[in-house]
Design a protein around this motif. Structure first.
Motif, PDB file in Angstrom:
ATOM      1  N   ASP A 109       0.861  -1.181   0.000  1.00  0.00           N
ATOM      2  CA  ASP A 109       0.000   0.000   0.000  1.00  0.00           C
ATOM      3  C   ASP A 109       0.897   1.229   0.000  1.00  0.00           C
ATOM      4  O   ASP A 109       1.699   1.420   0.919  1.00  0.00           O
ATOM      5  N   ILE A 110       0.750   2.058  -1.019  1.00  0.00           N
ATOM      6  CA  ILE A 110       1.628   3.208  -1.220  1.00  0.00           C
ATOM      7  C   ILE A 110       0.816   4.490  -1.187  1.00  0.00           C
ATOM      8  O   ILE A 110      -0.206   4.597  -1.863  1.00  0.00           O
ATOM      9  N   THR A 111       1.282   5.438  -0.403  1.00  0.00           N
ATOM     10  CA  THR A 111       0.766   6.803  -0.444  1.00  0.00           C
ATOM     11  C   THR A 111       1.907   7.652  -0.973  1.00  0.00           C
ATOM     12  O   THR A 111       2.992   7.672  -0.393  1.00  0.00           O
ATOM     13  N   THR A 112       1.674   8.311  -2.095  1.00  0.00           N
ATOM     14  CA  THR A 112       2.753   9.059  -2.732  1.00  0.00           C
ATOM     15  C   THR A 112       2.306  10.462  -3.128  1.00  0.00           C
ATOM     16  O   THR A 112       1.147  10.674  -3.472  1.00  0.00           O
ATOM     17  N   SER A 113       3.244  11.377  -3.083  1.00  0.00           N
ATOM     18  CA  SER A 113       2.976  12.746  -3.515  1.00  0.00           C
ATOM     19  C   SER A 113       3.162  12.897  -5.018  1.00  0.00           C
ATOM     20  O   SER A 113       2.890  13.956  -5.579  1.00  0.00           O
ATOM     21  N   VAL A 114       3.610  11.827  -5.682  1.00  0.00           N
ATOM     22  CA  VAL A 114       3.870  11.860  -7.125  1.00  0.00           C
ATOM     23  C   VAL A 114       2.685  11.224  -7.852  1.00  0.00           C
ATOM     24  O   VAL A 114       2.481  10.009  -7.771  1.00  0.00           O
ATOM     25  N   ASP A 115       1.906  12.043  -8.549  1.00  0.00           N
ATOM     26  CA  ASP A 115       0.744  11.530  -9.272  1.00  0.00           C
ATOM     27  C   ASP A 115       1.159  10.679 -10.466  1.00  0.00           C
ATOM     28  O   ASP A 115       2.230  10.871 -11.048  1.00  0.00           O
ATOM     29  N   ASN A 116       0.283   9.748 -10.811  1.00  0.00           N
ATOM     30  CA  ASN A 116       0.476   8.870 -11.983  1.00  0.00           C
ATOM     31  C   ASN A 116       1.769   8.061 -11.902  1.00  0.00           C
ATOM     32  O   ASN A 116       2.474   7.907 -12.903  1.00  0.00           O
ATOM     33  N   SER A 117       2.069   7.525 -10.732  1.00  0.00           N
ATOM     34  CA  SER A 117       3.324   6.790 -10.562  1.00  0.00           C
ATOM     35  C   SER A 117       3.140   5.284 -10.396  1.00  0.00           C
ATOM     36  O   SER A 117       4.090   4.582 -10.069  1.00  0.00           O
ATOM     37  N   GLN A 118       1.933   4.770 -10.641  1.00  0.00           N
ATOM     38  CA  GLN A 118       1.704   3.340 -10.450  1.00  0.00           C
ATOM     39  C   GLN A 118       2.622   2.492 -11.333  1.00  0.00           C
ATOM     40  O   GLN A 118       3.172   1.487 -10.875  1.00  0.00           O
ATOM     41  N   ALA A 119       2.829   2.882 -12.583  1.00  0.00           N
ATOM     42  CA  ALA A 119       3.696   2.105 -13.479  1.00  0.00           C
ATOM     43  C   ALA A 119       5.131   2.061 -12.956  1.00  0.00           C
ATOM     44  O   ALA A 119       5.809   1.026 -13.052  1.00  0.00           O
ATOM     45  N   ARG A 120       5.596   3.165 -12.375  1.00  0.00           N
ATOM     46  CA  ARG A 120       6.957   3.206 -11.817  1.00  0.00           C
ATOM     47  C   ARG A 120       7.087   2.237 -10.648  1.00  0.00           C
ATOM     48  O   ARG A 120       8.064   1.489 -10.542  1.00  0.00           O
ATOM     49  N   TRP A 121       6.082   2.224  -9.762  1.00  0.00           N
ATOM     50  CA  TRP A 121       6.122   1.317  -8.616  1.00  0.00           C
ATOM     51  C   TRP A 121       6.013  -0.136  -9.067  1.00  0.00           C
ATOM     52  O   TRP A 121       6.699  -1.017  -8.540  1.00  0.00           O
ATOM     53  N   GLN A 122       5.147  -0.400 -10.030  1.00  0.00           N
ATOM     54  CA  GLN A 122       5.008  -1.764 -10.559  1.00  0.00           C
ATOM     55  C   GLN A 122       6.337  -2.245 -11.119  1.00  0.00           C
ATOM     56  O   GLN A 122       6.776  -3.362 -10.837  1.00  0.00           O
ATOM     57  N   ALA A 123       6.990  -1.404 -11.904  1.00  0.00           N
ATOM     58  CA  ALA A 123       8.279  -1.769 -12.504  1.00  0.00           C
ATOM     59  C   ALA A 123       9.345  -2.016 -11.438  1.00  0.00           C
ATOM     60  O   ALA A 123      10.150  -2.950 -11.558  1.00  0.00           O
ATOM     61  N   LEU A 124       9.351  -1.203 -10.383  1.00  0.00           N
ATOM     62  CA  LEU A 124      10.329  -1.369  -9.309  1.00  0.00           C
ATOM     63  C   LEU A 124      10.160  -2.726  -8.627  1.00  0.00           C
ATOM     64  O   LEU A 124      11.132  -3.465  -8.436  1.00  0.00           O
ATOM     65  N   PHE A 125       8.929  -3.088  -8.282  1.00  0.00           N
ATOM     66  CA  PHE A 125       8.708  -4.371  -7.614  1.00  0.00           C
ATOM     67  C   PHE A 125       8.908  -5.547  -8.565  1.00  0.00           C
ATOM     68  O   PHE A 125       9.389  -6.608  -8.151  1.00  0.00           O
ATOM     69  N   SER A 127      13.918 -12.857  -3.869  1.00  0.00           N
ATOM     70  CA  SER A 127      12.607 -13.412  -3.541  1.00  0.00           C
ATOM     71  C   SER A 127      11.854 -12.427  -2.643  1.00  0.00           C
ATOM     72  O   SER A 127      12.423 -11.845  -1.720  1.00  0.00           O
ATOM     73  N   LEU A 128      10.583 -12.232  -2.941  1.00  0.00           N
ATOM     74  CA  LEU A 128       9.756 -11.326  -2.140  1.00  0.00           C
ATOM     75  C   LEU A 128       9.116 -12.103  -1.000  1.00  0.00           C
ATOM     76  O   LEU A 128       8.591 -13.198  -1.214  1.00  0.00           O
ATOM     77  N   PRO A 129       9.131 -11.548   0.210  1.00  0.00           N
ATOM     78  CA  PRO A 129       8.520 -12.243   1.346  1.00  0.00           C
ATOM     79  C   PRO A 129       7.022 -11.955   1.437  1.00  0.00           C
ATOM     80  O   PRO A 129       6.550 -10.896   0.998  1.00  0.00           O
ATOM     81  N   ALA A 130       6.303 -12.891   2.011  1.00  0.00           N
ATOM     82  CA  ALA A 130       4.864 -12.712   2.234  1.00  0.00           C
ATOM     83  C   ALA A 130       4.645 -11.683   3.340  1.00  0.00           C
ATOM     84  O   ALA A 130       5.438 -11.583   4.273  1.00  0.00           O
ATOM     85  N   GLY A 131       3.576 -10.909   3.207  1.00  0.00           N
ATOM     86  CA  GLY A 131       3.244  -9.949   4.249  1.00  0.00           C
ATOM     87  C   GLY A 131       2.629  -8.683   3.705  1.00  0.00           C
ATOM     88  O   GLY A 131       2.130  -8.647   2.577  1.00  0.00           O
ATOM     89  N   GLN A 132       2.696  -7.647   4.525  1.00  0.00           N
ATOM     90  CA  GLN A 132       2.100  -6.348   4.232  1.00  0.00           C
ATOM     91  C   GLN A 132       3.179  -5.274   4.280  1.00  0.00           C
ATOM     92  O   GLN A 132       3.938  -5.198   5.248  1.00  0.00           O
ATOM     93  N   MET A 133       3.229  -4.441   3.250  1.00  0.00           N
ATOM     94  CA  MET A 133       4.173  -3.330   3.213  1.00  0.00           C
ATOM     95  C   MET A 133       3.391  -2.032   3.037  1.00  0.00           C
ATOM     96  O   MET A 133       2.483  -1.955   2.212  1.00  0.00           O
ATOM     97  N   VAL A 134       3.759  -1.037   3.830  1.00  0.00           N
ATOM     98  CA  VAL A 134       3.160   0.291   3.724  1.00  0.00           C
ATOM     99  C   VAL A 134       4.284   1.266   3.400  1.00  0.00           C
ATOM    100  O   VAL A 134       5.294   1.309   4.104  1.00  0.00           O
ATOM    101  N   ILE A 135       4.084   2.037   2.332  1.00  0.00           N
ATOM    102  CA  ILE A 135       5.098   2.999   1.887  1.00  0.00           C
ATOM    103  C   ILE A 135       4.488   4.392   1.896  1.00  0.00           C
ATOM    104  O   ILE A 135       3.408   4.604   1.342  1.00  0.00           O
ATOM    105  N   HIS A 136       5.186   5.326   2.527  1.00  0.00           N
ATOM    106  CA  HIS A 136       4.832   6.746   2.487  1.00  0.00           C
ATOM    107  C   HIS A 136       5.939   7.435   1.697  1.00  0.00           C
ATOM    108  O   HIS A 136       7.056   7.573   2.191  1.00  0.00           O
ATOM    109  N   ASP A 137       5.619   7.825   0.471  1.00  0.00           N
ATOM    110  CA  ASP A 137       6.611   8.372  -0.452  1.00  0.00           C
ATOM    111  C   ASP A 137       6.365   9.857  -0.658  1.00  0.00           C
ATOM    112  O   ASP A 137       5.259  10.271  -0.974  1.00  0.00           O
ATOM    113  N   PHE A 138       7.402  10.634  -0.489  1.00  0.00           N
ATOM    114  CA  PHE A 138       7.300  12.073  -0.708  1.00  0.00           C
ATOM    115  C   PHE A 138       8.323  12.505  -1.747  1.00  0.00           C
ATOM    116  O   PHE A 138       9.098  13.427  -1.540  1.00  0.00           O
ATOM    117  N   GLY A 139       8.330  11.784  -2.886  1.00  0.00           N
ATOM    118  CA  GLY A 139       9.173  12.158  -4.003  1.00  0.00           C
ATOM    119  C   GLY A 139      10.546  11.528  -4.013  1.00  0.00           C
ATOM    120  O   GLY A 139      11.460  12.055  -4.643  1.00  0.00           O
TER     121      GLY A 139
END
Length: 99
Positions: A43-59, A67-79
């Motif tokens: 779950d990402i809260t970001t100040s950068v609009d239209n950044s879903q493709a960037r986050w998808q590509a990063l992950f 290997s990615l671990p199971a669980g919940q990640m919360v990201i607060h991104d401010f650029g």
């Protein structure tokens, strides 16, 4: 502010919780809580609009090299740059691997 929710197949388990970064620093904060199952929910809260493709590509890139671990990640991104984002995410994954 944009809200993004992503889900990825998890290929390993972890235990515990980890935090990297400081939300008030002007960059980003990542909180991870290990969970059961076979998914990593991000779950990402970001100040950068239209950044879903960037986050998808990063992950997607992280899943290819590690290997990615199971669980919940919360990201607060401010650029934060993609490089800083990757470092913070890898820091929480390393934190729970040593928990």
């Amino acid at each position: 502010m944009e809200q993004i929710t992503l889900s990825f197949p998890a290929t390993r388990t972890a235990s515990g919780k980890a935090l990297a970064g400081v939300v008030g620093s002007g960059d980003m904060e990542v909180l991870y809580t290990a969970g059961a199952g076979n998914q990593l929910q991000v779950d990402i809260t970001t100040s950068v609009d239209n950044s879903q493709a960037r986050w998808q590509a990063l992950f997607d890139r992280l899943a290819q090299v590690s290997s990615l671990p199971a669980g919940q990640m919360v990201i607060h991104d401010f650029g934060a740059t993609p490089g800083v984002a990757r470092i913070r995410i890898e820091q929480v994954f390393e934190g729970v691997s040593h928990a």
